[in-house]
Design an enzyme around this catalytic site. Structure first.
Site, PDB file in Angstrom:
ATOM      1  CG  ASP A  12      -1.832   1.123   1.329  1.00  0.00           C
ATOM      2  OD1 ASP A  12      -3.031   0.914   1.078  1.00  0.00           O
ATOM      3  OD2 ASP A  12      -1.393   2.252   1.624  1.00  0.00           O
TER       4      ASP A  12
ATOM      5  CE  LYS B 225      -3.474   4.759   0.505  1.00  0.00           C
ATOM      6  NZ  LYS B 225      -2.035   4.538   0.735  1.00  0.00           N
TER       7      LYS B 225
ATOM      8  CG  HIS C 296      -4.183   9.710   0.327  1.00  0.00           C
ATOM      9  ND1 HIS C 296      -2.850   9.796   0.086  1.00  0.00           N
ATOM     10  CD2 HIS C 296      -4.276   9.181   1.569  1.00  0.00           C
ATOM     11  CE1 HIS C 296      -2.170   9.336   1.122  1.00  0.00           C
ATOM     12  NE2 HIS C 296      -3.025   8.957   2.036  1.00  0.00           N
TER      13      HIS C 296
END
Ligand code: A2P
Length: 292
Positions: free
Chosen positions: A46, A76, A109
């Site tokens: 991530d 993101k 995000h």
């Protein structure tokens, strides 16, 4: 160690534990951590443009020898890119930086309510999803009103909401709302975050979750650490943790949580530690355009 997967609402399989790379930088420590994570069975990574290692995550995973389809790669959308066309461009930029031809998960995000364009960004996310350029789409740091707006104006329900969440910040009503809509919660700062408050957000009475006597006692009962107890608490609550560590032994430990089960009483005791202690920014007001 093979980390089990969970099935998202669109049928995509996502690992039950991911590896968070925020604050790992992009130098030697980053590479050591990524190697340890892969060796120990992590397949979900991530990142975000703001973490300054998006390109390095892509480069590392492209060269790691694991088939692409066995990896689950998330990045993101930056806060400054919520306009429809900007979202599409930001996605292309992310793929280019990472050297990938698709993403597993793309997240908005932060909602940045003061700009109020996240629902416009969502339309672009839906287009990317329909074009099969990304296997799952979601949001991050979205609170109930932001999710409700997406539900009201969008056509696809987010598959994921990634939130700051841990036993000191259980955000139970928001997690329940997500569960009701089939939105999988991923939790960042699953171990309570750093051992001191983040610089722009000072705090009195700061406590370290991993030193909490309740966490230590419950972990010790199973021969486990407080960190392992916190991660198991997340999983038993249907939350996917993305612990960050730069230390190979702790990286190993953080997925070695499949040989014990917390009792309902222990889960309740951990829940009772909640005091809405947020270390990161307040998503309702956060509008830093450098972030994302
Ligand atoms: P380190 O990188 O030195 O391991 P979070 O995932 O909540 O952001 O927590 C990350 C923090 O917790 C980092 O400071 C990390 O430090 C530390 N950490 C990660 N795993 C463990 C663990 N198993 N035990 C203790 N501390 C840990």
């Amino acid at each position: 160690m093979k980390i089990p997967t969970v099935t998202l609402s669109n049928g995509v399989e996502m690992p039950e534990i991911g590896f968070g790379v925020a604050a790992l930088g992009n130098g030697k420590a980053f590479h050591t951590a990524m190697e340890a994570a892969l060796e120990n069975g992590y397949r979900m990574f991530d990142t975000a443009p703001f973490y300054e290692n998006e390109a390095e995550v892509g480069e590392f995973l492209r060269g790691c020898g694991i088939p692409r389809q066995e990896l689950f790669i998330t990045t993101k959308l930056p806060n400054a890119c919520h306009a429809y066309e900007d979202t599409l461009k930001a996605f292309d930029t992310a793929l280019e930086h990472m050297g990938l031809d698709y993403l597993d998960l793309f997240l908005i995000h932060f909602p940045v309510p003061s700009v109020g364009k996240y629902h416009e960004a969502w339309k672009a996310m839906e287009k990317l999803y329909r074009e099969k350029r990304v296997r799952a789409i979601g949001v991050s740091n979205f609170q109930e009103p932001h999710l409700q707006k997406i539900l009201d104006t969008g056509e696809i329900v987010p598959q994921v909401n990634e939130l700051e969440c841990n036993p000191y910040l259980t955000v139970r009503p928001l997690c329940n709302f997500c569960a009701e809509h089939g939105i999988r919660v991923v939790n960042w700062f699953p171990l309570g975050g750093p051992r001191e408050p983040l610089v722009p957000y000072p705090m009195d009475d700061f406590k370290v979750l991993l030193d909490d006597p309740v966490m230590l006692r419950i972990g010790a009962k199973y021969g486990k650490s407080a960190a392992q107890a916190a991660l198991k608490w997340a999983i038993q609550n249907h939350i996917t943790p993305i612990p960050k560590s730069s230390n190979p032994e702790r990286i190993r430990q953080n997925c070695d949580i499949y040989d014990f089960t917390l009792t309902p009483e222990e889960l309740a005791e951990i829940d009772a530690l909640n005091h809405d202690r947020r270390l990161g920014p307040d998503p309702n007001t956060f509008d830093d355009m450098e972030m994302g």
